[in-house]
Design a protein around this motif. Structure first.
Motif, PDB file in Angstrom:
ATOM      1  N   PRO A  68       0.847  -1.210   0.000  1.00 58.38           N
ATOM      2  CA  PRO A  68       0.000   0.000   0.000  1.00 58.38           C
ATOM      3  C   PRO A  68       0.876   1.251   0.000  1.00 58.38           C
ATOM      4  CG  PRO A  68      -0.329  -1.340   2.003  1.00 58.38           C
ATOM      5  CD  PRO A  68       0.855  -1.890   1.304  1.00 58.38           C
ATOM      6  N   GLY A  70       0.717   5.753   0.087  1.00 56.45           N
ATOM      7  CA  GLY A  70       0.075   7.063   0.064  1.00 56.45           C
ATOM      8  C   GLY A  70       0.885   7.936  -0.885  1.00 56.45           C
ATOM      9  N   ALA A  71       1.428   9.040  -0.337  1.00 51.67           N
ATOM     10  CA  ALA A  71       2.170   9.980  -1.190  1.00 51.67           C
ATOM     11  C   ALA A  71       3.650   9.629  -1.301  1.00 51.67           C
ATOM     12  CB  ALA A  71       2.010  11.386  -0.627  1.00 51.67           C
ATOM     13  N   ARG A  72       4.087   8.568  -0.645  1.00 51.05           N
ATOM     14  CA  ARG A  72       5.492   8.114  -0.662  1.00 51.05           C
ATOM     15  C   ARG A  72       6.455   9.185  -0.137  1.00 51.05           C
ATOM     16  NH1 ARG A  72       6.694   7.925  -5.545  1.00 51.05           N
ATOM     17  NH2 ARG A  72       4.669   8.194  -6.479  1.00 51.05           N
ATOM     18  N   THR A  73       6.013   9.900   0.890  1.00 54.27           N
ATOM     19  CA  THR A  73       6.949  10.821   1.551  1.00 54.27           C
ATOM     20  C   THR A  73       7.616  10.152   2.746  1.00 54.27           C
ATOM     21  OG1 THR A  73       5.306  11.716   3.090  1.00 54.27           O
ATOM     22  CG2 THR A  73       5.507  12.816   0.951  1.00 54.27           C
ATOM     23  N   GLY A  74       7.333   8.882   2.958  1.00 51.41           N
ATOM     24  CA  GLY A  74       7.870   8.155   4.107  1.00 51.41           C
ATOM     25  C   GLY A  74       9.395   8.179   4.131  1.00 51.41           C
ATOM     26  N   SER A 134       5.771  17.417   6.260  1.00 53.10           N
ATOM     27  CA  SER A 134       5.424  17.081   4.868  1.00 53.10           C
ATOM     28  C   SER A 134       3.925  17.267   4.607  1.00 53.10           C
ATOM     29  CB  SER A 134       5.794  15.625   4.618  1.00 53.10           C
ATOM     30  OG  SER A 134       5.181  14.802   5.610  1.00 53.10           O
ATOM     31  N   THR A 139      -0.442  11.877   2.987  1.00 48.81           N
ATOM     32  CA  THR A 139      -1.870  11.563   3.049  1.00 48.81           C
ATOM     33  C   THR A 139      -2.259  11.062   4.443  1.00 48.81           C
ATOM     34  OG1 THR A 139      -1.509   9.250   2.435  1.00 48.81           O
ATOM     35  CG2 THR A 139      -1.808  10.827   0.619  1.00 48.81           C
ATOM     36  N   ASN A 143      -0.268   8.811   7.058  1.00 44.89           N
ATOM     37  CA  ASN A 143      -0.115   9.269   8.452  1.00 44.89           C
ATOM     38  C   ASN A 143      -0.549   8.173   9.427  1.00 44.89           C
ATOM     39  OD1 ASN A 143      -1.271  12.731   7.866  1.00 44.89           O
ATOM     40  ND2 ASN A 143       0.613  11.715   7.286  1.00 44.89           N
ATOM     41  N   GLY A 149       3.747  12.130  13.516  1.00 45.85           N
ATOM     42  CA  GLY A 149       3.654  13.239  14.458  1.00 45.85           C
ATOM     43  C   GLY A 149       3.857  14.539  13.715  1.00 45.85           C
ATOM     44  N   VAL A 205      -6.246   0.579   4.866  1.00 49.21           N
ATOM     45  CA  VAL A 205      -7.189   1.567   5.419  1.00 49.21           C
ATOM     46  C   VAL A 205      -7.913   2.243   4.250  1.00 49.21           C
ATOM     47  CG1 VAL A 205      -7.370   3.745   6.673  1.00 49.21           C
ATOM     48  CG2 VAL A 205      -5.783   1.968   7.469  1.00 49.21           C
TER      49      VAL A 205
END
Ligand SMILES: Cc1cc2nc3c(=O)[nH]c(=O)nc-3n(C[C@H](O)[C@H](O)[C@H](O)COP(=O)(O)OP(=O)(O)OC[C@H]3O[C@@H](n4cnc5c(N)ncnc54)[C@H](O)[C@@H]3O)c2cc1C
Length: 456
Positions: A68, A70-74, A134, A139, A143, A149, A205
């Motif tokens: 999965p 999201g925006a791949r800012t991880g 970010s 997303t 999050n 956080g 989710v």
């Protein structure tokens, strides 16, 4: 492979199934350095719960792993593709379904961008506090996946505190509903909380019920310059010990300040060893800032400058939010540690990090959600230099070892992903790992959900 693509297309519109290798390449990894990433078999971009269920049923039937995204800012490789996987991007499920001022909740799809939600609820006089730096990209699904956080968490807490209920598509395609939309509720195990921070390893989710707060008054920010990180840390301890409730308490070391000035010419004080930013969104923020300013001066601050208005406060916050990109610009690549220690050990953590930087001959800037004890020592290195890259990885690991030694955790908010999976076992211990693996087995018996993340 042909069977996989064909079956996916049976339940998804054609534009939602991407097989172009160049486009798929752009979905291979998040923003973390030193994390392996594989080549996906396909990228899917569903727009509905039913479409996600179709993807998961297909994955289970054909035994294909699913990552999965999201925006791949991880920052831990938790969203990185594995070879032959289905990348399941949730970014097209981006509707805010409900904002309810009476129940003080928002109901959202996972692809809603954090800042979009924050602005939408603000227009209704409400507040969604978790605010990762970010926030303009990341997303809500991401999050929740990372339990993220942000700057205001010192007063308002992290994502986990705001997720009341979830709709989750399980590995086999069934829909699980967890939690509630009520202010209270203790029916059964808290599966909602279990999903927060599970990094896409237990389910997808597809909808979240989020708690909101009344919008607070606008915050005012103070900047205090310190001659050392030790004196700044002392001020932080004083502020917390005296019972103040800042809405933000952030620390930037000299390297971070220089990097931000170099990137954006923000006019931060170039001579300071540590810059502390404190904010209050109380009914009388000026009075609170004055009290905290006095504590800073008593702790050794050489300069204490309260912002005069919201515009000046915003500028200081912008500078703080620029720190990671600015440190990245120093050498082209960074590895961002995320060690959180008890606040009382902050000085030891920051000074220990400086000693590690010296030992490895590297630039390591430290920026910290100081009020939470959450430090981001950011190792700057040249990825084309093998020796420097090796030293970067070793120093990154040594910083985590230091954090554990000081009674802290290897990750305050960025998660484990690929980057810290060996370290998770060190922090949890064998019994902890066994229990967590047991939970994974219940939700994902075939091991299809985000394989290779969290556990080594
Ligand atoms: C400049 C910068 C500043 C940052 N500042 C902060 C900060 O202040 N605080 C902080 O906590 N983080 C920060 N981060 C890290 C990152 O932005 C957060 O971890 C964010 O929560 C990731 O969101 P995303 O949408 O990009 O998720 P992704 O990176 O795409 O995914 C993150 C994880 O969530 C899982 N996931 C995503 N969507 C779903 C879903 N619908 N269902 C199940 N699992 C899902 C993924 O599999 C992955 O494990 C920062 C990153 C950058 C680049």
């Amino acid at each position: 492979m042909a069977d996989l693509i064909e079956t996916l297309r049976e339940g998804l519109p054609s534009e939602a199934v991407v097989t172009d290798p160049d486009v798929m390449g752009s979905y291979a990894n998040d923003m973390a350095s030193f994390c392996e990433a594989g080549t996906p078999a396909v990228v899917v971009l569903p727009r509905s719960v039913e479409q996600v269920q179709h993807v998961m049923r297909t994955a289970t039937r054909l035994r294909v792993p699913v990552v999965p995204q999201g925006a791949r800012t991880g920052l831990s490789g938790a969203a990185n593709a594995s070879d032959g996987c289905i990348v399941l991007s949730l970014v097209k499920m981006d509707r805010i379904l409900e904002i309810n001022p009476v129940d003080r909740i928002a109901v959202v799809e996972p692809g809603v961008v954090n800042a979009v939600l924050s602005r939408a609820v603000m227009e209704r006089g409400l507040y969604y506090p978790p605010d990762p730096s970010s926030w303009e990209q990341c997303t809500i699904g991401g999050n929740i996946g990372t339990a993220s956080g942000g700057l205001c968490c010192v007063k308002y807490g992290v994502t986990a505190e705001y997720v009341l209920g979830l709709d989750v598509v399980l590995a086999d395609g069934r829909l699980l509903k967890t939690g509630r939309r009520t202010a209270k509720g203790v029916a059964g195990y808290d599966l909602t909380r279990l999903f927060v921070g599970s990094e896409g390893s237990l389910g997808i989710v597809v909808r979240a019920v989020l708690a909101l707060k009344p919008a607070p008054p606008e915050q005012l920010v103070l900047a205090a310059e310190f001659p050392s990180t030790a004196t700044a840390s002392d001020a932080i301890c004083q502020i917390m010990e005296r019972g103040h409730t800042p809405s933000l308490l952030e620390l930037m070391d000299r390297t971070s300040v220089h990097a931000v000035n170099a990137l954006a010419n923000m006019g931060l004080p170039d001579t300071t060893e540590a810059l502390l930013l404190a904010a209050f969104d109380t009914p009388d923020p000026a009075a609170d800032l004055a009290a905290v300013g006095e504590l800073c001066t008593a702790a050794g601050a050489t300069e204490v400058v309260p912002a005069e208005d919201a515009a000046e406060s915003d500028l200081l916050l912008q500078a703080r939010r620029l720190t990671l990109p600015a440190l990245e610009a120093v050498k082209g690549v960074t590895m961002i540690d995320d060690v959180c220690v008890p606040r009382s050990r902050l000085a030891a953590m920051i000074d220990g990090t400086a000693a590690i930087a010296e030992k490895y001959g590297l630039t390591i800037g430290v920026v910290a959600h100081a009020g939470d004890g959450n430090t981001h020592p950011t190792v700057c290195f040249d990825a084309s230099d093998p020796d420097e890259s090796r030293r970067a990885r070793e120093s990154f690991d040594e910083i985590m070892a230091l954090g554990l030694e000081l009674g802290g955790t290897i990750t305050g908010e960025h998660g484990v992903g690929v980057l810290k999976r060996e370290w998770l076992a060190r922090e949890l211990g064998p019994v902890g790992v066994e229990m967590q693996r047991g939970i994974k087995q219940v939700f994902d018996p075939l091991g299809l959900l985000n394989p290779g993340k969290l556990f080594a």
